[in-house]
Design an enzyme around this catalytic site. Structure first.
Site, PDB file in Angstrom:
ATOM      1  N   GLY A 192       0.761  -1.244   0.000  1.00 60.43           N
ATOM      2  CA  GLY A 192       0.000   0.000   0.000  1.00 60.43           C
ATOM      3  C   GLY A 192       0.794   1.297   0.000  1.00 60.43           C
ATOM      4  O   GLY A 192       0.328   2.314  -0.508  1.00 60.43           O
ATOM      5  N   ASP A 220      -6.189  -0.319  -0.862  1.00 65.63           N
ATOM      6  CA  ASP A 220      -6.970  -1.210  -1.707  1.00 65.63           C
ATOM      7  C   ASP A 220      -8.196  -1.785  -1.015  1.00 65.63           C
ATOM      8  O   ASP A 220      -8.305  -1.782   0.212  1.00 65.63           O
ATOM      9  CB  ASP A 220      -6.096  -2.379  -2.160  1.00 65.63           C
ATOM     10  CG  ASP A 220      -5.770  -3.311  -0.997  1.00 65.63           C
ATOM     11  OD1 ASP A 220      -5.256  -2.826   0.021  1.00 65.63           O
ATOM     12  OD2 ASP A 220      -6.060  -4.509  -1.099  1.00 65.63           O
ATOM     13  N   ASP A 252      -3.927   1.706  11.349  1.00 63.52           N
ATOM     14  CA  ASP A 252      -5.312   1.473  11.759  1.00 63.52           C
ATOM     15  C   ASP A 252      -5.285   0.929  13.195  1.00 63.52           C
ATOM     16  O   ASP A 252      -5.263   1.706  14.143  1.00 63.52           O
ATOM     17  CB  ASP A 252      -5.923   0.502  10.740  1.00 63.52           C
ATOM     18  CG  ASP A 252      -7.381   0.209  10.966  1.00 63.52           C
ATOM     19  OD1 ASP A 252      -8.088   1.083  11.499  1.00 63.52           O
ATOM     20  OD2 ASP A 252      -7.848  -0.883  10.602  1.00 63.52           O
ATOM     21  N   PHE A 262     -13.487   3.208   6.300  1.00 66.04           N
ATOM     22  CA  PHE A 262     -12.711   2.466   5.311  1.00 66.04           C
ATOM     23  C   PHE A 262     -12.468   3.341   4.082  1.00 66.04           C
ATOM     24  O   PHE A 262     -13.402   3.895   3.498  1.00 66.04           O
ATOM     25  CB  PHE A 262     -13.429   1.172   4.908  1.00 66.04           C
ATOM     26  CG  PHE A 262     -12.594   0.327   4.001  1.00 66.04           C
ATOM     27  CD1 PHE A 262     -11.523  -0.397   4.506  1.00 66.04           C
ATOM     28  CD2 PHE A 262     -12.843   0.296   2.639  1.00 66.04           C
ATOM     29  CE1 PHE A 262     -10.719  -1.161   3.667  1.00 66.04           C
ATOM     30  CE2 PHE A 262     -12.042  -0.466   1.789  1.00 66.04           C
ATOM     31  CZ  PHE A 262     -10.977  -1.193   2.312  1.00 66.04           C
ATOM     32  N   LYS A 266      -5.562   6.453  11.769  1.00 63.08           N
ATOM     33  CA  LYS A 266      -6.898   6.400  12.371  1.00 63.08           C
ATOM     34  C   LYS A 266      -6.719   6.265  13.887  1.00 63.08           C
ATOM     35  O   LYS A 266      -6.737   5.158  14.416  1.00 63.08           O
ATOM     36  CB  LYS A 266      -7.664   5.179  11.852  1.00 63.08           C
ATOM     37  CG  LYS A 266      -7.978   5.169  10.361  1.00 63.08           C
ATOM     38  CD  LYS A 266      -8.773   3.909  10.016  1.00 63.08           C
ATOM     39  CE  LYS A 266      -8.976   3.714   8.542  1.00 63.08           C
ATOM     40  NZ  LYS A 266      -9.521   2.378   8.215  1.00 63.08           N
ATOM     41  N   ASP A 312       1.310   3.314   4.497  1.00 63.44           N
ATOM     42  CA  ASP A 312       0.154   3.989   3.911  1.00 63.44           C
ATOM     43  C   ASP A 312      -0.802   4.453   5.009  1.00 63.44           C
ATOM     44  O   ASP A 312      -1.255   5.584   5.023  1.00 63.44           O
ATOM     45  CB  ASP A 312      -0.573   3.091   2.894  1.00 63.44           C
ATOM     46  CG  ASP A 312      -0.894   1.696   3.426  1.00 63.44           C
ATOM     47  OD1 ASP A 312      -0.545   1.377   4.586  1.00 63.44           O
ATOM     48  OD2 ASP A 312      -1.510   0.920   2.673  1.00 63.44           O
TER      49      ASP A 312
HETATM   50  P1  IMP Z   1      -3.167  -2.182  11.117  1.00 63.47           P
HETATM   51  O1  IMP Z   1      -2.209  -3.313  11.357  1.00 63.47           O
HETATM   52  O2  IMP Z   1      -4.540  -2.485  11.647  1.00 63.47           O
HETATM   53  O3  IMP Z   1      -2.662  -0.840  11.602  1.00 63.47           O
HETATM   54  O4  IMP Z   1      -3.424  -2.105   9.579  1.00 63.47           O
HETATM   55  C1  IMP Z   1      -2.523  -1.601   8.733  1.00 63.47           C
HETATM   56  C2  IMP Z   1      -2.781  -2.065   7.324  1.00 63.47           C
HETATM   57  O5  IMP Z   1      -4.164  -2.348   7.097  1.00 63.47           O
HETATM   58  C3  IMP Z   1      -2.439  -0.966   6.372  1.00 63.47           C
HETATM   59  O6  IMP Z   1      -1.082  -0.999   6.020  1.00 63.47           O
HETATM   60  C4  IMP Z   1      -3.385  -1.212   5.222  1.00 63.47           C
HETATM   61  O7  IMP Z   1      -2.800  -2.121   4.327  1.00 63.47           O
HETATM   62  C5  IMP Z   1      -4.595  -1.832   5.866  1.00 63.47           C
HETATM   63  N1  IMP Z   1      -5.687  -0.851   6.091  1.00 63.47           N
HETATM   64  C6  IMP Z   1      -6.041  -0.248   7.254  1.00 63.47           C
HETATM   65  N2  IMP Z   1      -7.079   0.595   7.103  1.00 63.47           N
HETATM   66  C7  IMP Z   1      -7.397   0.550   5.800  1.00 63.47           C
HETATM   67  C8  IMP Z   1      -8.400   1.237   4.993  1.00 63.47           C
HETATM   68  O8  IMP Z   1      -9.203   2.061   5.452  1.00 63.47           O
HETATM   69  N3  IMP Z   1      -8.390   0.923   3.675  1.00 63.47           N
HETATM   70  C9  IMP Z   1      -7.529   0.031   3.109  1.00 63.47           C
HETATM   71  N4  IMP Z   1      -6.583  -0.617   3.811  1.00 63.47           N
HETATM   72  C10 IMP Z   1      -6.527  -0.370   5.147  1.00 63.47           C
HETATM   73 MG    MG Z   2      -0.231  -1.520   4.210  1.00 63.61          MG
END
Ligand code: IMP
Ligand code: MG
Length: 181
Positions: free
Chosen positions: A48, A162, A106, A155, A134, A103
């Protein structure tokens, strides 16, 4: 800008490419200042982060290097919580100024695992640059150093982000429409 549709879902314009470009230039300026006297190594987290990393790296007007790592934790529209490393880091980062380029943060699970793994390699400094953050979704204690945009836990797609592999090539960022019935 118009709404777009993927997999039967409607997304509406959220952050325009001009706004993204301007913010990346600002972040690049701050990173350049913070990294003065070093040759920073950018570690782009695939897939991403590649559009963000490409723009950020070119906007940082100093000697710098870039490399790539691939991680995956998401399926569909929710984090699986399990972070899988797909391609590991080849470079020696000991005593280097390292900037992880993501990118989006979350839950923070992906970045937390990566930071822990990279810290073991003893970089001189390890910072996190993320285009999107976020804060309300965060489940870990990671704190990004450079944030493009803090957003609500919705989202989004586009500019590298993606929906099951598609929509990464949208130039602008779009958000899932609330009323998708
Ligand atoms: P985390 O481990 O929950 O922080 O997620 C991180 C990864 O989840 C990011 O690098 C993205 O690839 C994916 N991700 C998190 N939120 C979104 C979103 O709103 N749209 C698309 N991909 C997301
Ligand atoms: Mg990612």
């Amino acid at each position: 800008m118009k709404q777009v549709q993927y997999n039967g879902l409607t997304f509406e314009p959220y952050i325009e490419k001009e706004t993204i470009a301007a913010r990346i230039k600002e972040l690049a300026g701050v990173i350049k200042r913070d990294c003065e006297g070093t040759v920073p190594l950018f570690v782009c987290v695939l897939n991403g982060a590649f559009p963000f990393a490409a723009d950020l790296f070119r906007a940082v007007d100093m000697d710098a290097e870039i490399t790539f790592i691939r991680l995956k934790s998401y399926e569909g529209m929710g984090s699986t919580g399990v972070v899988k490393e797909v391609i590991g880091l080849g470079e020696n980062i000991k005593d280097r100024t390292v900037i992880i380029v993501e990118d989006i943060i979350d839950t923070g699970n992906t970045i937390k695992k990566l930071v822990a793994d990279l810290q073991k390699m003893e970089p001189a400094s390890l910072k996190i640059a993320t285009l999107l953050f976020k804060p309300e979704s965060l489940q870990t204690d990671v704190k990004p150093d450079y944030v493009g945009f803090s957003i609500s836990p919705k989202f989004i797609i586009g500019f590298g982000l993606d929906l099951d592999g598609i929509a990464r090539n949208l130039e602008d960022i779009y958000v899932l429409k609330e009323d998708n019935a």
